[in-house]
Design an enzyme around this catalytic site. Structure first.
Site, PDB file in Angstrom:
ATOM      1  N   ARG A 160       0.961  -1.191  -0.139  1.00 32.90           N
ATOM      2  CA  ARG A 160       0.048   0.091   0.035  1.00 32.90           C
ATOM      3  C   ARG A 160       0.830   1.247   0.022  1.00 32.90           C
ATOM      4  NH1 ARG A 160      -2.026  -3.380  -1.287  1.00 32.90           N
ATOM      5  NH2 ARG A 160      -3.703  -4.619  -0.747  1.00 32.90           N
ATOM      6  N   SER A 209     -10.105   1.367   3.255  1.00 35.99           N
ATOM      7  CA  SER A 209      -9.488   0.934   4.454  1.00 35.99           C
ATOM      8  C   SER A 209      -8.953   2.189   5.070  1.00 35.99           C
ATOM      9  CB  SER A 209      -8.501  -0.100   4.310  1.00 35.99           C
ATOM     10  OG  SER A 209      -8.957  -1.204   3.749  1.00 35.99           O
ATOM     11  N   GLU A 280      -3.766   4.329   6.015  1.00 39.07           N
ATOM     12  CA  GLU A 280      -3.584   3.959   4.699  1.00 39.07           C
ATOM     13  C   GLU A 280      -4.106   5.113   3.765  1.00 39.07           C
ATOM     14  OE1 GLU A 280      -4.701   0.192   3.431  1.00 39.07           O
ATOM     15  OE2 GLU A 280      -5.658   0.912   1.394  1.00 39.07           O
TER      16      GLU A 280
END
Ligand SMILES: Cc1cc2nc3c(=O)[nH]c(=O)nc-3n(C[C@H](O)[C@H](O)[C@H](O)COP(=O)(O)OP(=O)(O)OC[C@H]3O[C@@H](n4cnc5c(N)ncnc54)[C@H](O)[C@@H]3O)c2cc1C
Length: 296
Positions: A160, A209, A280
């Site tokens: 990520r 997320s 994130e």
């Protein structure tokens, strides 16, 4: 190149939160993109590219910067000869459609990721065991100094994240895919979408997320569920009752309410599990979380 002023950004995000961009441009070709990047550098402006706005939380006060949204040929996609080629602004859904029509498999995992090709490179987006790093051949990165192709290694793709800087824009990318019959692609996508629907809030306004999964036996979602935060609300922002690692815009949510929820989630995860959750979602426009353990 036309540069607009004070463009509302909330409606350009999936969570529907955020004030205006001071400057906003929609380049359609690599030439236009390079031109506007040179202009921004000459004006000393900060720069941010927005894709589908599916992983950003933008300040209520807006952003004192130039925001770019890639359109035209920079948002087009084609698939043939084992390759998916797409502009940085091409939606994943469009790319998936093209690959299925061309009988090319390997991009199905992206069916659950509501972003663009460029946003996927920036975030090394992934799901169900696949990610951008696994299929990307190369990406054309534009800067004020010009454009050049970079390999996944040069892009620094990790879980990520990537090494891309704010002034670096993914103008185009190419992915290596393998032959697969369209009906099998369709079946895989239906299966993954059903899994997603069973586990996550797919019909709510969210930014995906909130936190990266920590190195722990529990995922971020399970941790926030265990500390009793599912359904917890501050103003119009609510931790999803379906999944602890999602924040929903449950009314007229403000960025500072979502941020306060994130701070509370970090505080409780630290207190209960000794884990510092790392966000994130990209925080834009000067938004900052307090140190883990503190409320906002
Ligand atoms: C319901 C939902 C489910 C999601 N599920 C997943 C999932 O399973 N897996 C996953 O990885 N993510 C998931 N996400 C998060 C998000 O969709 C991904 O991170 C996606 O790749 C972001 O793409 P975007 O185009 O919307 O980028 P944006 O959110 O617009 O931007 C994200 C970052 O990328 C940068 N960026 C965007 N375009 C470019 C470009 N052309 N060049 C350089 N930088 C750029 C932005 O500046 C910003 O820093 C989910 C989000 C939602 C809302």
């Amino acid at each position: 190149m036309n540069v607009e002023q004070d463009v509302a950004l909330g409606r350009l995000t999936t969570v529907g939160i955020g004030g205006p961009a001071r400057h906003f441009a929609r380049p359609q070709t690599v030439g236009e993109l390079e031109e506007v990047l040179r202009w921004a550098a000459a004006e000393g402006l900060d720069l941010l590219t927005i894709g589908l706005g599916s992983n950003v939380l933008i300040a209520d006060e807006g952003v004192d910067a130039l925001i770019l949204r890639l359109e035209g040929e920079l948002a087009a996609a084609e698939a043939r000869d084992g390759l998916l080629g797409a502009g940085g602004g091409a939606a994943n859904a469009v790319c998936l459609h093209r690959t299925r029509a061309a009988g090319l498999g390997g991009f199905e995992f992206a069916c659950a990721i509501p972003g663009t090709i460029g946003g996927g490179v920036r975030m090394n987006a992934g799901a169900y065991g696949g990610d951008w790093r696994g299929i990307l051949e190369r990406a054309l990165v534009a800067t004020a100094e010009g454009s050049g192709w970079r390999t996944p290694g040069e892009l620094g793709l990790e879980y990520r994240r990537s090494a891309l800087q704010p002034g670096e824009v993914v103008a185009r990318a190419e992915f290596r895919l393998a032959p697969k019959p369209p009906n099998e692609i369709k079946a895989t996508v239906a299966d993954l979408q059903a899994q997603r629907k069973a586990a996550q809030p797919t019909n709510k306004r969210t930014f995906g997320s909130v936190f990266k999964n920590p190195e722990h036996e529990l995922s971020a979602g399970r941790m926030l569920e265990a500390v009793g935060l599912k359904g917890y609300r501050i103003g119009g922002a609510q931790i999803s009752p379906r999944h602890g690692n999602f924040i929903e815009n449950a009314g007229e949510a403000r960025a500072k309410e979502a941020l306060a929820l994130m701070a509370e989630a970090r505080r409780r995860a630290l207190e209960e599990f000794g884990v510092e959750l790392v966000h994130e979602v990209r925080l834009v426009g000067g938004l900052e979380l307090p140190p883990a353990g503190e409320r906002l």
